[in-house]
Write a protein that holds these residues in place. Sequence first.
Motif, PDB file in Angstrom:
ATOM      1  N   PRO A   1       0.560  13.808   2.060  1.00 15.10           N
ATOM      2  CA  PRO A   1       0.639  13.013   3.301  1.00 15.10           C
ATOM      3  C   PRO A   1       0.689  11.771   3.034  1.00 15.10           C
ATOM      4  O   PRO A   1       1.018  10.903   3.611  1.00 15.10           O
ATOM      5  N   SER A   2       0.167  11.170   1.763  1.00 17.46           N
ATOM      6  CA  SER A   2      -0.100   9.712   1.425  1.00 17.46           C
ATOM      7  C   SER A   2       1.548   9.110   0.805  1.00 17.46           C
ATOM      8  O   SER A   2       1.501   8.068   0.692  1.00 17.46           O
ATOM      9  N   THR A   3       2.502  10.112   0.810  1.00 21.35           N
ATOM     10  CA  THR A   3       3.620   9.765  -0.080  1.00 21.35           C
ATOM     11  C   THR A   3       4.402   9.028   0.962  1.00 21.35           C
ATOM     12  O   THR A   3       4.816   9.621   1.981  1.00 21.35           O
ATOM     13  N   ASP A   4       5.019   7.820   0.754  1.00 19.07           N
ATOM     14  CA  ASP A   4       5.995   7.218   1.754  1.00 19.07           C
ATOM     15  C   ASP A   4       7.457   7.330   1.332  1.00 19.07           C
ATOM     16  O   ASP A   4       8.236   7.301   2.257  1.00 19.07           O
TER      17      ASP A   4
ATOM     18  N   GLY B   1       0.677  -1.171  -0.062  1.00 19.54           N
ATOM     19  CA  GLY B   1      -0.035   0.093   0.018  1.00 19.54           C
ATOM     20  C   GLY B   1       0.992   1.259   0.018  1.00 19.54           C
ATOM     21  O   GLY B   1       0.517   2.409  -0.056  1.00 19.54           O
ATOM     22  N   ALA B   2       2.040   1.172   0.002  1.00 24.06           N
ATOM     23  CA  ALA B   2       2.885   2.223   0.120  1.00 24.06           C
ATOM     24  C   ALA B   2       2.809   3.082  -1.187  1.00 24.06           C
ATOM     25  O   ALA B   2       2.807   2.554  -2.274  1.00 24.06           O
ATOM     26  N   GLU B   3       2.947   4.294  -1.124  1.00 23.14           N
ATOM     27  CA  GLU B   3       3.110   5.251  -2.526  1.00 23.14           C
ATOM     28  C   GLU B   3       4.487   5.646  -2.642  1.00 23.14           C
ATOM     29  O   GLU B   3       5.151   6.306  -1.593  1.00 23.14           O
ATOM     30  N   VAL B   4       4.757   5.762  -3.827  1.00 19.12           N
ATOM     31  CA  VAL B   4       6.425   6.098  -4.124  1.00 19.12           C
ATOM     32  C   VAL B   4       6.232   7.209  -5.259  1.00 19.12           C
ATOM     33  O   VAL B   4       5.570   6.957  -6.222  1.00 19.12           O
ATOM     34  N   LEU B   5       6.872   8.165  -4.942  1.00 20.87           N
ATOM     35  CA  LEU B   5       6.687   9.256  -5.769  1.00 20.87           C
ATOM     36  C   LEU B   5       8.047   9.473  -6.709  1.00 20.87           C
ATOM     37  O   LEU B   5       9.052   9.416  -5.911  1.00 20.87           O
ATOM     38  N   VAL B   6       8.051   9.154  -8.009  1.00 20.49           N
ATOM     39  CA  VAL B   6       9.212   9.350  -8.742  1.00 20.49           C
ATOM     40  C   VAL B   6       9.380  10.441  -9.897  1.00 20.49           C
ATOM     41  O   VAL B   6       8.348  10.883 -10.105  1.00 20.49           O
ATOM     42  N   ALA B   7      10.631  10.853 -10.229  1.00 13.86           N
ATOM     43  CA  ALA B   7      10.463  11.706 -11.217  1.00 13.86           C
ATOM     44  C   ALA B   7      10.356  11.259 -12.806  1.00 13.86           C
ATOM     45  O   ALA B   7      10.930  10.152 -13.084  1.00 13.86           O
ATOM     46  N   GLU B   8       9.470  11.911 -13.396  1.00 16.61           N
ATOM     47  CA  GLU B   8       9.135  11.475 -14.617  1.00 16.61           C
ATOM     48  C   GLU B   8      10.707  11.280 -15.549  1.00 16.61           C
ATOM     49  O   GLU B   8      11.504  12.057 -15.609  1.00 16.61           O
ATOM     50  N   GLN B   9      10.858  10.143 -16.506  1.00 19.11           N
ATOM     51  CA  GLN B   9      11.905  10.033 -17.508  1.00 19.11           C
ATOM     52  C   GLN B   9      13.314   9.931 -16.643  1.00 19.11           C
ATOM     53  O   GLN B   9      14.334  10.263 -16.982  1.00 19.11           O
TER      54      GLN B   9
ATOM     55  N   ARG C   1       1.774   1.701  -5.008  1.00 18.95           N
ATOM     56  CA  ARG C   1       1.429   2.747  -6.150  1.00 18.95           C
ATOM     57  C   ARG C   1       2.644   3.425  -6.471  1.00 18.95           C
ATOM     58  O   ARG C   1       3.378   4.029  -5.505  1.00 18.95           O
ATOM     59  N   VAL C   2       2.970   3.486  -7.603  1.00 22.01           N
ATOM     60  CA  VAL C   2       4.011   4.494  -8.068  1.00 22.01           C
ATOM     61  C   VAL C   2       3.492   5.907  -8.832  1.00 22.01           C
ATOM     62  O   VAL C   2       2.696   5.414  -9.814  1.00 22.01           O
ATOM     63  N   ARG C   3       3.822   6.852  -8.600  1.00 21.88           N
ATOM     64  CA  ARG C   3       3.351   8.110  -9.149  1.00 21.88           C
ATOM     65  C   ARG C   3       4.433   8.917  -9.838  1.00 21.88           C
ATOM     66  O   ARG C   3       5.566   8.959  -9.009  1.00 21.88           O
TER      67      ARG C   3
ATOM     68  N   HIS D   1       6.032  15.957   5.224  1.00 20.18           N
ATOM     69  CA  HIS D   1       4.841  15.049   5.100  1.00 20.18           C
ATOM     70  C   HIS D   1       5.348  13.674   5.552  1.00 20.18           C
ATOM     71  O   HIS D   1       4.607  12.588   5.385  1.00 20.18           O
ATOM     72  N   GLY D   2       6.384  13.546   6.162  1.00 22.50           N
ATOM     73  CA  GLY D   2       7.071  12.002   6.682  1.00 22.50           C
ATOM     74  C   GLY D   2       7.328  11.112   5.767  1.00 22.50           C
ATOM     75  O   GLY D   2       7.512   9.980   6.393  1.00 22.50           O
ATOM     76  N   ALA D   3       7.625  11.530   4.556  1.00 24.38           N
ATOM     77  CA  ALA D   3       8.183  10.604   3.491  1.00 24.38           C
ATOM     78  C   ALA D   3       9.534  10.462   3.601  1.00 24.38           C
ATOM     79  O   ALA D   3      10.296  11.358   4.030  1.00 24.38           O
ATOM     80  N   LEU D   4      10.241   9.311   3.327  1.00 23.62           N
ATOM     81  CA  LEU D   4      11.569   9.040   3.048  1.00 23.62           C
ATOM     82  C   LEU D   4      12.019   9.761   1.692  1.00 23.62           C
ATOM     83  O   LEU D   4      11.267   9.622   0.816  1.00 23.62           O
TER      84      LEU D   4
END
Length: 350
Positions: free
Chosen positions: A137-140, A98-106, A122-124, A167-170
Motif C-alpha cells: 500500500p505504501s508503493t507509489d 516521501g514517495a516509495e519506488v519499487l524497482v527490480a534488482e539488477q 525511497r527506492v526499494r 494497491h493504487g501504484a503507478l
Amino acid sequence: MLTAPSRDLAAAIAEFGEPRGYVAAASIGLPPRRAVEALRADLDAWSRADRDPQGYDPIVERTRASYARLVGVEATRVAIGSQTSVIAALVATSLPDGAEVLVAEQDFSSLVMPFTQRPGIRVRSVALEALADAVEPSTDLVVFSLVQSATGVVADAAAVREAAARHGALTFCDTTQAAGVLPVAAGDFDLTVCHAYKWLCAPRGVAFLTVGERADAVLRPTQSGWYAGDDVWRSCYGTGITLAGDARRFDVSPAWQAWVGAEQSIGLFAGLDVAEVWERAAGLGELLCRELDLPVQRQAIVAWPDPDGTQLARMTEAGIRISGRAGRARASFHLWNTEEDVAAIVRAVR
C-alpha cells in the motif's frame, strides 16, 4: 526448424542483407536498407544547403505516429526524447516527496539510477520474480524492464500490473529490449520508455515516452523547452510559452538526422506482425538452449555463464558478433537471424 516467414516479414528480412553471425541486437540493431538510403539522401541534401529545421517536423510526427501504432496507443499519448535516463529522470522528478519506488534488482541502470539520485523518495529493490508480491500500500511507482537486458527474461507484466492496480501504484515499464521483437501494449502501463536503437533498428538518440491518463495528472514537464510548445516555432523565446496540451509537452528537441533514419526503421516494424518476429527470434533462442544443453529459454535473448569471457572470445574469433554482460555470454536473435547463426555459435563454444 523455423517456419517460413510471411510475405511481409520476408520483405523486411531482405532489407537487412545477409548479416550472418550478427547476434547482438540487444546491444545495437542493424539499419534496414531504407533507413540507410534516407540518411544518405538527407546528408547529401544538408551538404547542398538544402535543409532547414522546420523540414524535420513532419518526419518526427510521422515517426511518432508509427511508434504509437506499433505499441497500440494514440499518438497524442507519445512524447519524444533521446535517452532512457533523461526520461526516467523526468518521471523521478515528478514524484512527490516521501514517495516509495519499487524497482527490480539488477535492472538496467539508466532506468533505475535516476530514482536513486532523487532526494526525498525511497527506492526499494527486489528480485524481478518477486516484484508483484512486493507491491505494498505504501508503493507509489513500480519500475521495471519488460525484458531484462542482461538475461533476456520476460517479466510477468500482468502480475505486476494487477498488484499495482490493487494497491493504487503507478507502473513505469522500459520496453527498450522488447519493442520491435516482442508485442508491446504500452497502454497496459501508466508510463513506458523505449530507446529505439536496439530492436527497432533506429539510429541512437531516438526515444519515446508514453503517458497514460493517471500518469498524465502526475507528470510535470520539468524539461520543457521550445519543442514542447503548442506552436513549436512560436515557442523559441521567453517564459510566456503555451505548452502542448497532450504528451507533446514532454517532448525534447530532436536530433534531426537520427529521426530521418528512425522514420524508416520504425515504420518498417509498425507494418509487421511483431508476434511473428517474436516466434522467429524466440524459436532461435530455444534452439540454442537445446544445442548448448542450457535450461530452455524461449527468449530472443539467451545468456549463459561465461565469467572469464573465454566463450565470448572464441565466438568473436570465429567472426560472430555477440555481446557479454554481467559475467554472461549474451546472444540476441532478431528477424534477420537463421539456424546458421545458432550452428555457428555452437561450433565456436564447443
